[in-house]
Design a protein around this motif. Sequence first.
Motif, mmCIF file in Angstrom:
data_model
loop_
_atom_site.group_PDB
_atom_site.id
_atom_site.type_symbol
_atom_site.label_atom_id
_atom_site.label_comp_id
_atom_site.label_asym_id
_atom_site.label_seq_id
_atom_site.Cartn_x
_atom_site.Cartn_y
_atom_site.Cartn_z
ATOM 1 N N ALA A 47 -16.211 -26.805 0.466
ATOM 2 C CA ALA A 47 -16.691 -25.566 1.108
ATOM 3 C C ALA A 47 -17.630 -25.913 2.261
ATOM 4 N N ARG A 48 -18.464 -26.920 2.044
ATOM 5 C CA ARG A 48 -19.399 -27.351 3.082
ATOM 6 C C ARG A 48 -18.639 -27.923 4.286
ATOM 7 N N LEU A 49 -17.607 -28.709 3.995
ATOM 8 C CA LEU A 49 -16.818 -29.319 5.086
ATOM 9 C C LEU A 49 -16.060 -28.256 5.873
ATOM 10 N N ARG A 50 -15.515 -27.240 5.173
ATOM 11 C CA ARG A 50 -14.814 -26.158 5.880
ATOM 12 C C ARG A 50 -15.789 -25.405 6.771
ATOM 13 N N HIS A 51 -16.992 -25.178 6.264
ATOM 14 C CA HIS A 51 -18.001 -24.469 7.058
ATOM 15 C C HIS A 51 -18.404 -25.301 8.286
ATOM 16 N N LEU A 52 -18.590 -26.602 8.066
ATOM 17 C CA LEU A 52 -18.995 -27.484 9.178
ATOM 18 C C LEU A 52 -17.991 -27.468 10.316
ATOM 19 N N THR A 53 -16.723 -27.287 9.968
ATOM 20 C CA THR A 53 -15.675 -27.386 10.987
ATOM 21 C C THR A 53 -15.164 -26.021 11.454
ATOM 22 N N SER A 54 -15.674 -24.931 10.872
ATOM 23 C CA SER A 54 -15.178 -23.618 11.312
ATOM 24 C C SER A 54 -16.282 -22.742 11.902
ATOM 25 N N SER A 55 -17.534 -23.022 11.578
ATOM 26 C CA SER A 55 -18.637 -22.235 12.136
ATOM 27 C C SER A 55 -19.221 -22.985 13.327
ATOM 28 N N ARG A 56 -19.305 -22.322 14.474
ATOM 29 C CA ARG A 56 -19.858 -23.004 15.651
ATOM 30 C C ARG A 56 -21.319 -23.394 15.412
ATOM 31 N N ALA A 57 -22.050 -22.549 14.694
ATOM 32 C CA ALA A 57 -23.459 -22.880 14.414
ATOM 33 C C ALA A 57 -23.549 -24.156 13.570
ATOM 34 N N ALA A 58 -22.708 -24.252 12.533
ATOM 35 C CA ALA A 58 -22.754 -25.433 11.655
ATOM 36 C C ALA A 58 -22.286 -26.682 12.404
ATOM 37 N N THR A 59 -21.250 -26.537 13.225
ATOM 38 C CA THR A 59 -20.756 -27.667 14.018
ATOM 39 C C THR A 59 -21.849 -28.152 14.974
ATOM 40 N N MET A 61 -24.845 -36.217 5.065
ATOM 41 C CA MET A 61 -23.521 -36.790 5.348
ATOM 42 C C MET A 61 -23.027 -37.598 4.139
ATOM 43 N N THR A 62 -23.934 -38.363 3.549
ATOM 44 C CA THR A 62 -23.548 -39.223 2.426
ATOM 45 C C THR A 62 -23.075 -38.389 1.246
ATOM 46 N N THR A 63 -23.878 -37.386 0.867
ATOM 47 C CA THR A 63 -23.536 -36.617 -0.333
ATOM 48 C C THR A 63 -22.420 -35.606 -0.076
ATOM 49 N N THR A 64 -22.175 -35.276 1.193
ATOM 50 C CA THR A 64 -21.050 -34.380 1.498
ATOM 51 C C THR A 64 -19.724 -35.133 1.424
ATOM 52 N N LEU A 65 -19.749 -36.431 1.718
ATOM 53 C CA LEU A 65 -18.482 -37.150 1.905
ATOM 54 C C LEU A 65 -18.114 -38.103 0.757
ATOM 55 N N HIS A 66 -19.109 -38.536 -0.051
ATOM 56 C CA HIS A 66 -18.797 -39.495 -1.128
ATOM 57 C C HIS A 66 -18.566 -38.781 -2.453
ATOM 58 N N LEU A 67 -17.808 -39.416 -3.333
ATOM 59 C CA LEU A 67 -17.625 -38.895 -4.694
ATOM 60 C C LEU A 67 -18.555 -39.653 -5.623
#
Length: 378
Positions: free
Chosen positions: A354-366, A334-340
Amino acid sequence: MSLLVGIVGAGPAGLLLGRLLQRAGIDSVVFESRDRGYVERRQRAGILEQGTVDTLRAAGAADRLDREGIPHDGIDLVFDGAAHRVDFLGTTGARVWIHAQTEVVKDLVALRLDDGLPLLFDTEVRAVTDLDGRPTVHHDGGSLVCDYVVGCDGFHGVTRGLVPGPVHERAFPYSWLGILADAPPVHHELVYAHSRRGFALASMRSPSVSRLYLQVLNGESPDAWPDSRIWTELEHRLADHRPHRGPITAKSVLPMRASVAENLRNGPLFLAGDAAHIVPPTGAKGLNLAASDVTLLAAAFDQLNRTGSPALLDAYEDTALHRVWRAQHFSHFMTTTLHLAPDQSEFDTHLQLARLRHLTSSRAATTALAENYTGIAL
Ligand code: FAD
Ligand code: DHB
Protein backbone atom coordinates in the motif's frame (compact mmCIF):
# COMPACT_ATOMS: atom_id res chain seq x y z
CA MET A 1 45.72 33.14 13.45
CA SER A 2 46.86 30.00 11.63
CA LEU A 3 45.21 26.69 12.45
CA LEU A 4 46.49 23.13 12.23
CA VAL A 5 43.82 20.43 11.97
CA GLY A 6 44.70 16.75 12.46
CA ILE A 7 42.46 14.49 10.36
CA VAL A 8 42.18 10.82 11.34
CA GLY A 9 41.25 8.64 8.35
CA ALA A 10 41.56 9.04 4.57
CA GLY A 11 38.12 7.88 3.51
CA PRO A 12 35.88 10.31 1.66
CA ALA A 13 35.23 12.38 4.82
CA GLY A 14 38.89 12.91 5.76
CA LEU A 15 40.11 13.49 2.22
CA LEU A 16 37.34 15.95 1.35
CA LEU A 17 37.85 17.84 4.62
CA GLY A 18 41.57 18.12 3.86
CA ARG A 19 40.79 19.50 0.41
CA LEU A 20 38.22 22.03 1.68
CA LEU A 21 40.60 23.24 4.41
CA GLN A 22 43.36 23.65 1.82
CA ARG A 23 41.04 25.86 -0.25
CA ALA A 24 40.39 27.93 2.89
CA GLY A 25 44.13 28.31 3.56
CA ILE A 26 44.08 26.07 6.67
CA ASP A 27 46.82 23.47 7.28
CA SER A 28 45.98 19.84 7.94
CA VAL A 29 47.69 16.47 8.28
CA VAL A 30 45.77 13.32 7.27
CA PHE A 31 46.63 10.00 8.99
CA GLU A 32 45.47 6.73 7.40
CA SER A 33 46.09 3.28 8.84
CA ARG A 34 45.82 1.40 5.51
CA ASP A 35 47.87 1.69 2.32
CA ARG A 36 46.93 3.78 -0.70
CA GLY A 37 45.86 0.83 -2.87
CA TYR A 38 43.53 -0.53 -0.19
CA VAL A 39 41.83 2.83 0.35
CA GLU A 40 41.42 3.42 -3.39
CA ARG A 41 39.98 -0.01 -4.17
CA ARG A 42 37.54 -0.43 -1.27
CA GLN A 43 34.20 -1.06 -3.00
CA ARG A 44 31.41 0.94 -1.35
CA ALA A 45 28.90 3.63 -2.27
CA GLY A 46 27.91 4.76 -5.76
CA ILE A 47 25.38 7.60 -5.60
CA LEU A 48 26.23 11.29 -5.15
CA GLU A 49 23.56 13.83 -4.23
CA GLN A 50 23.47 17.25 -5.88
CA GLY A 51 24.91 18.85 -2.72
CA THR A 52 27.88 16.45 -2.71
CA VAL A 53 28.52 17.16 -6.38
CA ASP A 54 28.35 20.92 -5.69
CA THR A 55 30.89 20.57 -2.86
CA LEU A 56 33.27 18.48 -5.00
CA ARG A 57 33.00 21.09 -7.77
CA ALA A 58 33.65 23.97 -5.36
CA ALA A 59 36.66 22.02 -4.05
CA GLY A 60 38.08 21.70 -7.56
CA ALA A 61 37.80 17.92 -7.34
CA ALA A 62 35.10 17.19 -9.92
CA ASP A 63 36.89 17.09 -13.30
CA ARG A 64 36.47 13.35 -13.70
CA LEU A 65 33.04 13.37 -12.08
CA ASP A 66 31.93 15.93 -14.69
CA ARG A 67 33.36 13.79 -17.51
CA GLU A 68 32.43 10.29 -16.33
CA GLY A 69 29.64 10.67 -13.74
CA ILE A 70 26.23 9.50 -14.96
CA PRO A 71 23.32 11.82 -14.01
CA HIS A 72 20.13 10.04 -12.97
CA ASP A 73 16.80 11.83 -13.00
CA GLY A 74 14.77 9.15 -11.24
CA ILE A 75 14.58 5.50 -10.12
CA ASP A 76 12.31 2.55 -10.80
CA LEU A 77 10.46 0.92 -7.92
CA VAL A 78 9.45 -2.68 -8.67
CA PHE A 79 6.57 -4.23 -6.70
CA ASP A 80 3.76 -6.67 -7.45
CA GLY A 81 5.95 -7.82 -10.35
CA ALA A 82 5.85 -4.49 -12.23
CA ALA A 83 8.11 -1.43 -12.49
CA HIS A 84 6.95 2.12 -11.59
CA ARG A 85 9.13 5.16 -12.28
CA VAL A 86 9.77 7.79 -9.62
CA ASP A 87 10.60 11.08 -11.35
CA PHE A 88 13.09 13.19 -9.34
CA LEU A 89 13.79 15.94 -11.85
CA GLY A 90 10.14 16.55 -12.75
CA THR A 91 8.98 16.74 -9.13
CA THR A 92 11.90 18.55 -7.45
CA GLY A 93 14.20 19.85 -10.21
CA ALA A 94 17.06 17.86 -8.60
CA ARG A 95 18.97 14.77 -9.73
CA VAL A 96 21.72 12.45 -8.45
CA TRP A 97 24.93 11.13 -10.03
CA ILE A 98 26.40 7.67 -10.33
CA HIS A 99 30.08 8.09 -9.50
CA ALA A 100 31.73 5.44 -7.36
CA GLN A 101 33.27 6.19 -3.98
CA THR A 102 36.47 4.55 -5.25
CA GLU A 103 36.75 7.24 -7.94
CA VAL A 104 36.03 10.13 -5.52
CA VAL A 105 38.74 8.78 -3.20
CA LYS A 106 41.29 8.26 -6.03
CA ASP A 107 40.83 11.85 -7.24
CA LEU A 108 41.12 13.39 -3.76
CA VAL A 109 44.24 11.34 -2.95
CA ALA A 110 45.90 12.35 -6.24
CA LEU A 111 45.09 16.05 -5.74
CA ARG A 112 46.49 16.08 -2.21
CA LEU A 113 49.69 14.25 -3.13
CA ASP A 114 50.19 16.40 -6.27
CA ASP A 115 49.91 19.50 -4.07
CA GLY A 116 52.56 18.08 -1.75
CA LEU A 117 50.29 18.09 1.33
CA PRO A 118 50.73 15.59 4.17
CA LEU A 119 48.75 12.37 3.70
CA LEU A 120 50.37 9.61 5.74
CA PHE A 121 49.37 6.10 4.66
CA ASP A 122 50.22 3.04 6.80
CA THR A 123 50.06 5.33 9.83
CA GLU A 124 47.54 4.23 12.42
CA VAL A 125 46.39 6.72 15.03
CA ARG A 126 46.51 5.00 18.44
CA ALA A 127 45.14 7.80 20.63
CA VAL A 128 44.29 11.49 20.79
CA THR A 129 45.15 13.08 24.15
CA ASP A 130 45.06 16.54 25.78
CA LEU A 131 41.42 17.13 24.88
CA ASP A 132 41.22 19.90 27.46
CA GLY A 133 43.96 21.87 25.69
CA ARG A 134 45.84 21.49 22.39
CA PRO A 135 45.04 17.95 21.26
CA THR A 136 47.91 15.57 20.51
CA VAL A 137 47.60 12.83 17.88
CA HIS A 138 49.64 9.74 18.76
CA HIS A 139 50.37 7.66 15.66
CA ASP A 140 52.67 4.92 14.43
CA GLY A 141 55.36 7.44 13.48
CA GLY A 142 55.29 9.65 16.59
CA SER A 143 52.95 12.39 17.78
CA LEU A 144 51.64 15.74 16.53
CA VAL A 145 50.18 18.65 18.50
CA CYS A 146 47.24 20.25 16.65
CA ASP A 147 44.67 22.98 17.28
CA TYR A 148 41.77 20.69 16.40
CA VAL A 149 41.36 17.03 15.47
CA VAL A 150 38.57 15.60 13.31
CA GLY A 151 37.82 11.89 13.60
CA CYS A 152 37.00 10.69 10.07
CA ASP A 153 38.12 7.14 10.85
CA GLY A 154 34.86 5.33 10.23
CA PHE A 155 32.80 2.98 12.37
CA HIS A 156 35.79 0.88 13.51
CA GLY A 157 38.12 3.80 14.20
CA VAL A 158 39.64 5.05 17.44
CA THR A 159 38.04 8.51 17.79
CA ARG A 160 34.43 7.38 18.33
CA GLY A 161 35.42 6.09 21.76
CA LEU A 162 36.93 9.46 22.73
CA VAL A 163 33.64 11.35 22.62
CA PRO A 164 31.54 10.40 25.67
CA GLY A 165 27.78 10.08 25.47
CA PRO A 166 25.11 7.66 24.31
CA VAL A 167 25.09 6.07 20.86
CA HIS A 168 21.63 5.26 19.48
CA GLU A 169 21.62 2.03 17.45
CA ARG A 170 19.40 -0.32 15.50
CA ALA A 171 20.28 -3.65 13.89
CA PHE A 172 18.26 -5.01 10.96
CA PRO A 173 17.34 -8.69 10.63
CA TYR A 174 18.86 -9.01 7.13
CA SER A 175 22.04 -8.26 5.18
CA TRP A 176 22.99 -7.45 1.58
CA LEU A 177 24.95 -9.67 -0.77
CA GLY A 178 26.68 -7.21 -3.12
CA ILE A 179 28.31 -8.10 -6.43
CA LEU A 180 30.19 -6.34 -9.20
CA ALA A 181 29.73 -7.86 -12.66
CA ASP A 182 31.22 -7.15 -16.06
CA ALA A 183 27.78 -6.76 -17.60
CA PRO A 184 25.80 -3.76 -18.84
CA PRO A 185 23.38 -2.27 -16.29
CA VAL A 186 19.92 -3.77 -16.03
CA HIS A 187 18.29 -0.40 -16.81
CA HIS A 188 19.48 3.18 -17.47
CA GLU A 189 18.38 4.18 -13.94
CA LEU A 190 18.55 2.33 -10.59
CA VAL A 191 15.95 -0.34 -9.83
CA TYR A 192 14.81 -0.93 -6.21
CA ALA A 193 12.69 -4.09 -6.06
CA HIS A 194 10.25 -5.33 -3.42
CA SER A 195 9.37 -8.98 -3.91
CA ARG A 196 8.02 -11.89 -1.95
CA ARG A 197 11.52 -13.41 -2.16
CA GLY A 198 13.13 -10.30 -0.62
CA PHE A 199 14.69 -7.03 -1.76
CA ALA A 200 16.98 -6.51 -4.77
CA LEU A 201 18.79 -3.42 -6.08
CA ALA A 202 20.27 -3.01 -9.53
CA SER A 203 22.86 -0.23 -9.73
CA MET A 204 25.87 0.38 -11.95
CA ARG A 205 29.42 1.64 -12.00
CA SER A 206 29.74 2.38 -15.74
CA PRO A 207 27.98 1.51 -19.01
CA SER A 208 29.71 -1.90 -18.88
CA VAL A 209 29.84 -2.67 -15.12
CA SER A 210 26.82 -3.55 -12.96
CA ARG A 211 26.60 -3.31 -9.17
CA LEU A 212 23.82 -5.53 -7.84
CA TYR A 213 22.54 -6.32 -4.35
CA LEU A 214 20.27 -9.04 -2.90
CA GLN A 215 18.71 -9.19 0.55
CA VAL A 216 20.11 -12.28 2.31
CA LEU A 217 19.96 -13.70 5.84
CA ASN A 218 22.21 -12.25 8.53
CA GLY A 219 25.36 -14.32 8.85
CA GLU A 220 25.04 -15.69 5.31
CA SER A 221 28.34 -16.69 3.68
CA PRO A 222 29.03 -15.49 0.12
CA ASP A 223 30.05 -19.13 -0.51
CA ALA A 224 26.36 -20.08 -0.20
CA TRP A 225 25.78 -17.97 -3.31
CA PRO A 226 27.39 -19.48 -6.42
CA ASP A 227 27.10 -17.20 -9.46
CA SER A 228 24.22 -19.07 -11.05
CA ARG A 229 22.14 -18.83 -7.85
CA ILE A 230 22.73 -15.07 -7.72
CA TRP A 231 21.62 -14.51 -11.33
CA THR A 232 18.53 -16.68 -10.95
CA GLU A 233 17.51 -14.89 -7.77
CA LEU A 234 18.04 -11.47 -9.36
CA GLU A 235 15.86 -12.55 -12.30
CA HIS A 236 13.05 -13.51 -9.92
CA ARG A 237 13.23 -10.35 -7.83
CA LEU A 238 13.80 -7.73 -10.57
CA ALA A 239 10.75 -8.93 -12.55
CA ASP A 240 10.75 -7.34 -16.05
CA HIS A 241 14.20 -5.77 -15.54
CA ARG A 242 16.09 -8.94 -16.49
CA PRO A 243 19.78 -8.64 -15.63
CA HIS A 244 22.43 -9.22 -18.29
CA ARG A 245 24.66 -12.02 -17.04
CA GLY A 246 28.42 -11.50 -17.04
CA PRO A 247 31.53 -12.48 -15.05
CA ILE A 248 31.17 -11.63 -11.34
CA THR A 249 34.36 -9.87 -10.21
CA ALA A 250 33.54 -9.19 -6.52
CA LYS A 251 31.12 -10.70 -4.02
CA SER A 252 30.61 -9.79 -0.36
CA VAL A 253 27.98 -9.72 2.39
CA LEU A 254 27.26 -6.38 4.14
CA PRO A 255 25.46 -6.20 7.49
CA MET A 256 22.83 -3.48 7.80
CA ARG A 257 22.80 -1.29 10.85
CA ALA A 258 21.96 2.21 12.01
CA SER A 259 23.89 4.16 14.62
CA VAL A 260 24.04 7.82 15.66
CA ALA A 261 26.30 9.26 18.37
CA GLU A 262 24.46 11.82 20.49
CA ASN A 263 27.61 13.91 20.85
CA LEU A 264 29.94 14.75 17.96
CA ARG A 265 32.41 16.83 19.97
CA ASN A 266 34.73 16.55 22.92
CA GLY A 267 36.56 19.88 23.31
CA PRO A 268 38.84 20.26 20.26
CA LEU A 269 37.91 16.78 18.86
CA PHE A 270 35.03 16.47 16.36
CA LEU A 271 33.50 13.39 14.71
CA ALA A 272 32.40 13.29 11.04
CA GLY A 273 31.12 10.65 8.60
CA ASP A 274 30.88 6.99 9.62
CA ALA A 275 32.77 7.73 12.85
CA ALA A 276 29.68 9.69 13.92
CA HIS A 277 26.84 7.73 12.32
CA ILE A 278 25.96 4.74 10.15
CA VAL A 279 22.81 4.42 8.04
CA PRO A 280 21.47 1.27 6.39
CA PRO A 281 22.46 1.55 2.72
CA THR A 282 18.96 1.57 1.16
CA GLY A 283 18.68 5.18 -0.01
CA ALA A 284 22.43 5.73 -0.57
CA LYS A 285 23.00 8.27 2.20
CA GLY A 286 26.29 7.16 3.90
CA LEU A 287 28.80 8.86 1.63
CA ASN A 288 26.59 11.94 1.18
CA LEU A 289 26.27 12.43 4.94
CA ALA A 290 30.04 12.17 5.29
CA ALA A 291 30.39 14.90 2.64
CA SER A 292 27.81 17.17 4.28
CA ASP A 293 29.43 16.81 7.75
CA VAL A 294 32.83 17.90 6.49
CA THR A 295 31.33 20.71 4.38
CA LEU A 296 29.88 22.12 7.63
CA LEU A 297 33.15 21.63 9.51
CA ALA A 298 35.25 23.25 6.79
CA ALA A 299 32.97 26.32 6.76
CA ALA A 300 33.21 26.45 10.56
CA PHE A 301 37.03 26.28 10.61
CA ASP A 302 37.11 28.90 7.85
CA GLN A 303 34.93 31.25 9.90
CA LEU A 304 37.11 30.72 12.97
CA ASN A 305 40.29 31.26 10.97
CA ARG A 306 39.07 34.42 9.23
CA THR A 307 37.07 36.12 11.98
CA GLY A 308 37.98 34.41 15.25
CA SER A 309 34.31 33.48 15.75
CA PRO A 310 33.60 29.90 16.92
CA ALA A 311 29.85 30.29 16.18
CA LEU A 312 29.65 27.75 13.34
CA LEU A 313 31.95 25.32 15.15
CA ASP A 314 29.75 25.53 18.24
CA ALA A 315 26.66 24.93 16.06
CA TYR A 316 28.20 21.90 14.25
CA GLU A 317 26.71 19.15 16.40
CA ASP A 318 23.13 20.43 16.13
CA THR A 319 23.32 21.34 12.45
CA ALA A 320 24.92 18.04 11.45
CA LEU A 321 22.62 15.90 13.60
CA HIS A 322 19.42 17.39 12.14
CA ARG A 323 20.53 16.29 8.71
CA VAL A 324 21.76 12.92 10.01
CA TRP A 325 18.41 12.13 11.62
CA ARG A 326 16.54 13.19 8.45
CA ALA A 327 18.73 10.78 6.45
CA GLN A 328 18.40 8.11 9.14
CA HIS A 329 14.61 8.37 8.94
CA PHE A 330 14.61 8.17 5.13
CA SER A 331 17.03 5.21 5.08
CA HIS A 332 14.88 3.42 7.66
CA PHE A 333 11.74 4.16 5.63
CA MET A 334 13.30 2.81 2.40
CA THR A 335 14.75 -0.21 4.19
CA THR A 336 11.57 -1.25 5.98
CA THR A 337 9.38 -0.51 2.94
CA LEU A 338 11.41 -2.73 0.62
CA HIS A 339 12.82 -5.63 2.72
CA LEU A 340 10.98 -8.67 4.05
CA ALA A 341 11.59 -9.26 7.77
CA PRO A 342 12.00 -12.94 8.72
CA ASP A 343 8.89 -12.77 10.94
CA GLN A 344 6.88 -10.62 8.55
CA SER A 345 3.14 -11.30 8.39
CA GLU A 346 0.87 -11.06 5.35
CA PHE A 347 -0.58 -7.94 6.99
CA ASP A 348 2.89 -6.33 7.02
CA THR A 349 3.44 -7.18 3.36
CA HIS A 350 0.11 -5.59 2.40
CA LEU A 351 1.07 -2.44 4.31
CA GLN A 352 4.36 -2.30 2.35
CA LEU A 353 2.52 -2.70 -0.95
CA ALA A 354 0.00 0.00 0.00
CA ARG A 355 2.88 2.32 0.83
CA LEU A 356 4.62 1.56 -2.48
CA ARG A 357 1.40 2.17 -4.47
CA HIS A 358 0.97 5.49 -2.68
CA LEU A 359 4.60 6.48 -3.31
CA THR A 360 4.18 5.93 -7.03
CA SER A 361 0.65 7.29 -7.53
CA SER A 362 0.47 10.39 -5.32
CA ARG A 363 2.47 13.36 -6.59
CA ALA A 364 2.91 14.58 -3.01
CA ALA A 365 4.33 11.21 -1.89
CA THR A 366 6.56 10.95 -4.98
CA THR A 367 7.86 14.46 -4.35
CA ALA A 368 8.69 13.65 -0.72
CA LEU A 369 10.63 10.55 -1.79
CA ALA A 370 12.44 12.52 -4.50
CA GLU A 371 13.35 15.35 -2.08
CA ASN A 372 14.82 12.91 0.40
CA TYR A 373 16.67 10.81 -2.18
CA THR A 374 18.26 13.78 -3.97
CA GLY A 375 19.09 15.44 -0.62
CA ILE A 376 17.07 18.01 1.26
CA ALA A 377 19.00 21.22 1.89
CA LEU A 378 18.61 21.87 5.61
P1 FAD B 1 35.37 5.40 5.80
O1 FAD B 1 35.16 5.35 4.34
O2 FAD B 1 35.10 4.19 6.61
O3 FAD B 1 36.88 5.87 6.03
C1 FAD B 1 37.52 5.80 7.30
C2 FAD B 1 39.01 5.69 7.08
O4 FAD B 1 39.68 5.75 8.34
C3 FAD B 1 39.40 4.36 6.46
O5 FAD B 1 40.23 4.58 5.34
C4 FAD B 1 40.14 3.63 7.58
O6 FAD B 1 41.13 2.76 7.08
C5 FAD B 1 40.71 4.79 8.37
N1 FAD B 1 41.01 4.50 9.78
C6 FAD B 1 40.28 3.75 10.65
N2 FAD B 1 40.86 3.74 11.86
C7 FAD B 1 41.97 4.50 11.76
C8 FAD B 1 43.00 4.87 12.69
N3 FAD B 1 42.96 4.45 13.97
N4 FAD B 1 44.02 5.63 12.26
C9 FAD B 1 44.06 6.09 10.97
N5 FAD B 1 43.12 5.75 10.05
C10 FAD B 1 42.08 4.98 10.45
N6 FAD B 1 26.99 3.82 1.38
C11 FAD B 1 26.16 3.98 0.38
O7 FAD B 1 25.60 5.07 0.26
N7 FAD B 1 25.95 2.95 -0.53
C12 FAD B 1 26.61 1.76 -0.43
O8 FAD B 1 26.43 0.87 -1.24
C13 FAD B 1 27.48 1.57 0.62
N8 FAD B 1 28.13 0.42 0.77
C14 FAD B 1 28.96 0.26 1.84
C15 FAD B 1 29.62 -0.95 2.03
C16 FAD B 1 30.44 -1.16 3.14
C17 FAD B 1 31.13 -2.47 3.34
C18 FAD B 1 30.58 -0.11 4.09
C19 FAD B 1 31.45 -0.30 5.32
C20 FAD B 1 29.94 1.10 3.88
C21 FAD B 1 29.12 1.29 2.76
N9 FAD B 1 28.47 2.51 2.55
C22 FAD B 1 27.65 2.65 1.52
C23 FAD B 1 28.66 3.64 3.40
C24 FAD B 1 29.72 4.60 2.85
O9 FAD B 1 30.67 3.91 2.11
C25 FAD B 1 30.32 5.29 4.04
O10 FAD B 1 29.29 6.06 4.64
C26 FAD B 1 31.51 6.18 3.70
O11 FAD B 1 32.61 5.38 3.35
C27 FAD B 1 31.86 7.05 4.90
O12 FAD B 1 33.08 7.69 4.69
P2 FAD B 1 34.06 7.98 5.89
O13 FAD B 1 35.20 8.72 5.27
O14 FAD B 1 33.29 8.61 6.98
O15 FAD B 1 34.51 6.58 6.46
C1 DHB C 1 24.27 1.93 -4.52
C2 DHB C 1 24.18 1.60 -3.19
C3 DHB C 1 23.04 1.92 -2.49
O1 DHB C 1 22.94 1.62 -1.19
C4 DHB C 1 21.98 2.56 -3.11
O2 DHB C 1 20.86 2.84 -2.40
C5 DHB C 1 22.08 2.91 -4.43
C6 DHB C 1 23.24 2.59 -5.13
C7 DHB C 1 25.49 1.58 -5.27
O3 DHB C 1 26.40 0.97 -4.69
O4 DHB C 1 25.56 1.88 -6.47
